[in-house]
Structure formats: C-alpha cells, structure tokens
Write an enzyme that holds these catalytic residues in place. Structure first.
Site, PDB file in Angstrom:
ATOM      1  N   LYS A 158       0.653  -0.598   8.755  1.00  0.00           N
ATOM      2  CA  LYS A 158       0.590   0.261   7.566  1.00  0.00           C
ATOM      3  C   LYS A 158       0.583   1.730   7.984  1.00  0.00           C
ATOM      4  CE  LYS A 158      -2.036  -2.943   4.631  1.00  0.00           C
ATOM      5  NZ  LYS A 158      -3.252  -3.127   3.790  1.00  0.00           N
ATOM      6  N   GLY A 164      -0.887   2.187  -1.571  1.00  0.00           N
ATOM      7  CA  GLY A 164      -0.276   1.670  -2.788  1.00  0.00           C
ATOM      8  C   GLY A 164       0.983   0.869  -2.518  1.00  0.00           C
ATOM      9  N   LYS A 201      -4.920  -7.640  10.150  1.00  0.00           N
ATOM     10  CA  LYS A 201      -4.596  -9.053   9.946  1.00  0.00           C
ATOM     11  C   LYS A 201      -3.921  -9.159   8.582  1.00  0.00           C
ATOM     12  CE  LYS A 201      -5.020 -13.545  10.602  1.00  0.00           C
ATOM     13  NZ  LYS A 201      -4.192 -14.114  11.704  1.00  0.00           N
ATOM     14  N   PHE A 202      -2.835  -9.934   8.491  1.00  0.00           N
ATOM     15  CA  PHE A 202      -2.119 -10.079   7.224  1.00  0.00           C
ATOM     16  C   PHE A 202      -2.675 -11.251   6.421  1.00  0.00           C
ATOM     17  CE2 PHE A 202       1.489 -11.833   4.710  1.00  0.00           C
ATOM     18  CZ  PHE A 202       1.656 -10.756   3.847  1.00  0.00           C
ATOM     19  N   ILE A 203      -3.017 -11.000   5.167  1.00  0.00           N
ATOM     20  CA  ILE A 203      -3.490 -12.049   4.250  1.00  0.00           C
ATOM     21  C   ILE A 203      -2.282 -12.547   3.464  1.00  0.00           C
ATOM     22  CG2 ILE A 203      -5.055 -12.584   2.331  1.00  0.00           C
ATOM     23  CD1 ILE A 203      -6.675 -11.759   4.636  1.00  0.00           C
ATOM     24  N   HIS A 208      -5.722  -9.250  -5.783  1.00  0.00           N
ATOM     25  CA  HIS A 208      -6.108  -7.833  -5.760  1.00  0.00           C
ATOM     26  C   HIS A 208      -7.333  -7.652  -6.648  1.00  0.00           C
ATOM     27  CE1 HIS A 208      -4.988  -3.337  -6.126  1.00  0.00           C
ATOM     28  NE2 HIS A 208      -6.157  -3.538  -6.690  1.00  0.00           N
ATOM     29  N   GLU A 288      -8.402   0.006   0.527  1.00  0.00           N
ATOM     30  CA  GLU A 288      -8.238   1.430   0.217  1.00  0.00           C
ATOM     31  C   GLU A 288      -9.294   1.867  -0.794  1.00  0.00           C
ATOM     32  OE1 GLU A 288      -4.273   2.243  -1.303  1.00  0.00           O
ATOM     33  OE2 GLU A 288      -3.333   1.095   0.299  1.00  0.00           O
ATOM     34  N   ARG A 292      -9.923   8.597  -7.898  1.00  0.00           N
ATOM     35  CA  ARG A 292      -9.465   9.091  -9.206  1.00  0.00           C
ATOM     36  C   ARG A 292      -9.874   8.111 -10.299  1.00  0.00           C
ATOM     37  NH1 ARG A 292      -4.830   6.398  -6.976  1.00  0.00           N
ATOM     38  NH2 ARG A 292      -4.422   4.535  -8.226  1.00  0.00           N
ATOM     39  N   VAL A 295      -5.565   3.872 -14.282  1.00  0.00           N
ATOM     40  CA  VAL A 295      -4.927   3.442 -15.528  1.00  0.00           C
ATOM     41  C   VAL A 295      -5.769   2.344 -16.201  1.00  0.00           C
ATOM     42  CG1 VAL A 295      -2.871   2.341 -16.532  1.00  0.00           C
ATOM     43  CG2 VAL A 295      -2.614   3.978 -14.646  1.00  0.00           C
TER      44      VAL A 295
HETATM   45  C1  MV4 Z   1      -2.116  -6.154   2.528  1.00  0.00           C
HETATM   46  C2  MV4 Z   1      -1.588  -7.425   2.216  1.00  0.00           C
HETATM   47  C3  MV4 Z   1      -1.883  -8.469   3.045  1.00  0.00           C
HETATM   48  N1  MV4 Z   1      -2.635  -8.262   4.143  1.00  0.00           N
HETATM   49  N2  MV4 Z   1      -2.860  -6.006   3.643  1.00  0.00           N
HETATM   50  C4  MV4 Z   1      -0.072  -3.711  -1.019  1.00  0.00           C
HETATM   51  C5  MV4 Z   1      -0.624  -2.550  -1.767  1.00  0.00           C
HETATM   52  C6  MV4 Z   1      -1.555  -1.899  -0.845  1.00  0.00           C
HETATM   53  N3  MV4 Z   1      -2.646  -1.275  -1.548  1.00  0.00           N
HETATM   54  C7  MV4 Z   1      -2.008  -2.987   0.071  1.00  0.00           C
HETATM   55  N4  MV4 Z   1      -1.066  -4.066  -0.093  1.00  0.00           N
HETATM   56  C8  MV4 Z   1      -1.187  -5.210   0.630  1.00  0.00           C
HETATM   57  N5  MV4 Z   1      -1.920  -5.095   1.755  1.00  0.00           N
HETATM   58  C9  MV4 Z   1      -3.107  -7.048   4.423  1.00  0.00           C
HETATM   59  N6  MV4 Z   1      -3.845  -6.867   5.506  1.00  0.00           N
HETATM   60  C10 MV4 Z   1      -0.836  -7.552   1.047  1.00  0.00           C
HETATM   61  C11 MV4 Z   1      -0.620  -6.444   0.245  1.00  0.00           C
HETATM   62  C12 MV4 Z   1       0.133  -6.679  -0.956  1.00  0.00           C
HETATM   63  C13 MV4 Z   1      -0.453  -6.559  -2.213  1.00  0.00           C
HETATM   64  C14 MV4 Z   1      -1.781  -6.143  -2.366  1.00  0.00           C
HETATM   65  C15 MV4 Z   1      -2.343  -6.004  -3.619  1.00  0.00           C
HETATM   66  C16 MV4 Z   1      -1.585  -6.287  -4.748  1.00  0.00           C
HETATM   67  C17 MV4 Z   1      -0.291  -6.674  -4.622  1.00  0.00           C
HETATM   68  C18 MV4 Z   1       0.310  -6.807  -3.370  1.00  0.00           C
HETATM   69  C19 MV4 Z   1       1.641  -7.209  -3.241  1.00  0.00           C
HETATM   70  C20 MV4 Z   1       2.202  -7.342  -2.006  1.00  0.00           C
HETATM   71  C21 MV4 Z   1       1.458  -7.056  -0.857  1.00  0.00           C
END
Ligand code: MV4
Length: 446
Positions: A158, A164, A201-203, A208, A288, A292, A295
């Site tokens: 990232k 975002g 690490k990727f989830i 969300h 994150e 602010r 919405v």
């Molecule tokens: C991630 C993730 C999976 N693993 N981080 C996308 C928006 C940004 N705020 C962070 N995001 C993501 N971060 C890790 N470690 C997957 C996403 C992501 C996602 C996150 C929240 C809502 C929708 C999303 C759609 C695709 C990917």
C-alpha cells in the site's frame, strides 16, 4: 461559541452544517462556484460568496479563494465537510494562522493520519490491533521480500500517501514480490508524489467496519459504536448500517475502550472514523483513521441519538466531552443508509443533468439528507451523490422494511439514479440475513 462560520463545501453536507449552526445560533457563510449559483446551500446560508469557476481546483479546493472569502466575511470558523479540503493539514494550519478555527482535529493529527504507514505505526503503538506488516515504509525490494516471507502470502503493498483503496497491490506469489514492490513504488511516486509503500498481510474477504469516535481538547475520547460499510463498488460505498452485522455488544464495548485509550494517547480530538477490516474469524484489524465527518455519519446519529456535526462544533469551541455527550451513548435499534447517486444503476457511469422532479420520502423512521430539488441540475464537475436516505427502526428488519417503503416513495425524475440498484440489494437474501462482505456487489452481479 463561534458567531460566524464559513462552510468550505457544497451539497447535502453544506446543508447539514447549516442545520447544526442554526441549532447553535451560529451565522453561516456559504461559498460557491459559478455553476452552483442556484444551489440550496447558497439559498439557505445567511450569506454566500462566489469563489471561482466550476473545476474544484478553481473553487472548492482553492485555498487562497476560500481564505479571501473567510477574511471578507469576517468569520471565526470554517467547517470543511468531507472531501475537498477536509483532511488537508496545511489548510487547517493556514486557517489557524489567520485566527480562524478549523472544525476538525489538530493539523498534526490530520497530517499523521494522512500518512497511512505512520498512522498504522501510531495505532499499533497505542494498542489498536493492526495486521502483521511493516512497522516502517519499506526501503528496498529485498527488505520487502524478507518481510513478506516472514508474514506469509498473500500480502498487500500500500502507498503511504494513498488510502481509500488508491495505490494498493496484492501479491500472491513470492516470485512476484520484488517486481511488485518496484512497480508499486513507481506508481505511488507518480500518483502521490511519494514512493513510500508499506506491506500488510492480505485479508481475502474482509468486511469493512468502522468506529465513530469523538474527542475533546483535553484528552477525553469516546467511541459511538461502529458502522458496517461492506456494500461498495470500486471503493464507493453504496449502503451503510449501524450496528454492524456480527459485532456483539461485548466486542463493541471492548474496542470502544481500546480506541478511547489509544486516541487519547495519540492526542486525537474532534470527530474521527477508525476503519477496520473484519476477517472470517470476526477479528478486527485497524487499517486507516479518517480525520473528518463522514458521508455515513447519520446511521450513527440514529442509533446513538447524538448530533455529530453539532458535537464537532461544540468540541472545537473547547467544550469538554462530558458537556457535549453527557453519558457514553448506548446503541439502540438499527439504521441503514442508501446513497442515491446520479448514475446508471447497471454500468455505474455518472448521469448528471436536470432533476425534473424530486419528492423526498418521509414518514416514521425516515431521514433524507439532500441538496436536490425539482429543477436543480446535477453538475458533472463534482461527485454524484444526490441524496442519502436513512431508515431507523427498533430492529434491523424494521429498518429494512422502512427503507424499502422509502425507496418506493422516492420520486427522482430526469436523471438515472442508483435507486433501482438499492431495491435489488434490499431484496437479496444475503442482505436480509446480514451475510455479506466487500465482494457482495461484484459477486451478486447486481
Ligand atoms: C486491505 C484489504 C485486504 N487486506 N488490506 C481498500 C480500501 C482501503 N481503505 C483498504 N482496502 C483494503 N485493504 C489488507 N491488508 C482489502 C481492502 C479492500 C476493501 C476494504 C474495505 C472495503 C472494500 C474493499 C474492497 C477491496 C479491497
């Protein structure tokens, strides 16, 4: 308390700020671009000043134009709304330098949260759970490769100055890591002016979930529970709800305590949203912090009974948290928000133009936040949000029933809108059962 406040925004959030100011007896000054002359925020504010041409860079993002308007109107405060300059630490500093109170966190806190790698580090040090990842931005391809190896694949790179959903790259195969790192660095440099990237690490199938917080100027912070925003497409949220599916009262209380302590340590004040990913085990991981008003704040207002924008103003004026929110709010009932956008509900392409007729739904449990009216035109220069419909009920199923009723009683002619998409979403068994994640829209093919 403030006497005169400039609203550095447009649309529904400008009206939302006017409403809070009226409740507090604060005079409002609207700013507008040449194409927004006939906007409701211009008509409803106590005064209005034209600050430039349609492109945001020449109006709602123009710091010199906005500060000039603030000086001419002799305001003592500026509310930035969301988007535009809401998380611009330099703008907040310039306001401060002009003796104008910026309604939001201190500039240092905004700057810290704007750097996602630093924010992650600060959160971890303050005791907020983060994903396994890099404690600092990565310096070399081999450092990235070594760390990814120890964390285990898949990982995600990232951009520190992204956020975002911008500037992210998933890496599933160890042999691709070094190349991906170099590409991510180059892209980040081009897009954000900083090539810094970090790793997590990727989830795979996250949900969300975000916690609303409020802090005063004296180190007191509370949490107002969470929202779920998993129904999104390309990082644009479509439906939000509070409370989140699968967050029990105990987990909410525990995370609330953790956040209150952590953000007090960090010195965070005013309103903020702490974003988490929920994994398949139901565990929450910080990603994150948005410095602010958001919405989707009305769903929290509905279930907590707190006016968040009024709270922002009182806190910025130096009121202690105990005077703004007398007792830590409990979450009661359920609220859902549908974002009505001017876009094709199948292709998601923007559909600006004349709103021939707009009749907002009402009735028990319905709130509509909108700056639209019959005869108003959606401008192509700005985002396509036309209205937010918020349904509140004692239970989730009552909130859903009320939302369906509201969608069926909303008249919005002349432009294509996302209302048909919302009707389809609310009819799915997955939504009815609260069993969905961030892949919902993509996989449903709605
Ligand atoms: C991630 C993730 C999976 N693993 N981080 C996308 C928006 C940004 N705020 C962070 N995001 C993501 N971060 C890790 N470690 C997957 C996403 C992501 C996602 C996150 C929240 C809502 C929708 C999303 C759609 C695709 C990917």
């Amino acid at each position: 308390m403030f006497e005169r406040l400039l609203i550095a925004n447009r649309g529904e959030i400008a009206l939302r700020v006017i409403a809070a100011c009226r409740d507090l007896g604060i005079k409002t000054v609207a700013i507008y671009s040449t194409v927004d002359r006939d906007s409701l925020h211009v008509q409803l504010a106590d005064e209005a000043i034209c600050i430039g041409e349609a492109p945001s860079s020449r109006s709602y993002l123009s710091v010199p134009a906005i500060i000039s308007a603030a000086e001419i109107a002799d305001v003592d405060s500026i509310h930035p709304g969301y988007g535009f300059l809401a998380e611009d630490a330099s703008f907040a500093e310039i306001c401060q330098g002009c003796g104008i109170r910026f309604i939001g966190p201190r500039p240092e806190a905004i700057r810290l949260m704007g750097d996602k790698s630093q924010a992650r580090k600060a959160a971890a040090e303050a005791g907020i759970p983060v994903l396994p990842g890099s404690p600092e931005p990565l310096r070399t391809p081999s450092e990235a490769a070594g760390l990814a190896q120890s964390i285990g694949f898949p990982v995600i790179l990232k951009a520190s100055m992204g956020g975002g959903g911008r500037g992210m790259r998933i890496v599933r195969d160890p042999s691709r890591l070094k190349d991906s790192f170099l590409q991510a660095t180059a892209e980040a440099e081009a897009a954000f002016g900083s090539g810094q990237v970090y790793l997590e690490k990727f989830i795979e199938r996250p949900r969300h979930i975000e916690f609303q917080v409020l802090g005063d100027e004296y180190g007191n912070v509370i949490s107002l529970g969470e929202r779920e925003c998993s129904i999104q497409r390309r990082h644009q949220k479509l439906v939000e709800e509070a409370p989140a599916n699968g967050v029990a009262a105990e987990q909410r209380a525990r995370m609330g305590e953790t956040l209150a302590r952590a953000l007090s340590t960090i010195g965070y004040s005013n309103a903020g949203t702490v974003e988490f990913l929920m994994d398949e085990d139901g565990d929450l991981h910080f990603i994150e912090l948005n410095a602010r008003i958001q919405v989707e704040h009305p769903v929290t207002e509905a279930v907590c009974g707190v006016d968040l924008v009024k709270s922002q103003l009182l806190l910025a004026a130096g009121e202690p948290l105990g005077a703004v929110v007398p007792q830590t709010p409990s979450v009661s009932g359920h609220a859902i928000e549908c974002r009505v956008n001017a876009e094709d509900p199948r292709t998601f392409l923007p559909s600006p133009g004349l709103v021939r007729r707009f009749v907002a739904p009402g009735g028990p449990g319905i709130r509509v936040d909108s700056a639209a009216y019959s005869g108003w035109s959606v401008q192509p220069h700005y985002d396509s949000l036309v209205a937010k419909i918020i349904a509140h009920g004692d239970t989730r199923s009552q909130a859903i029933a009320r939302m369906r009723r509201a969608l069926s009683m909303c008249i919005l002619d002349g432009i294509k809108t996302s209302i048909p998409l919302h009707r389809r979403i609310l009819r799915t068994p997955q939504f009815a059962d609260g069993r969905y994640d961030t892949k919902f829209i993509e996989e449903m093919g709605l």
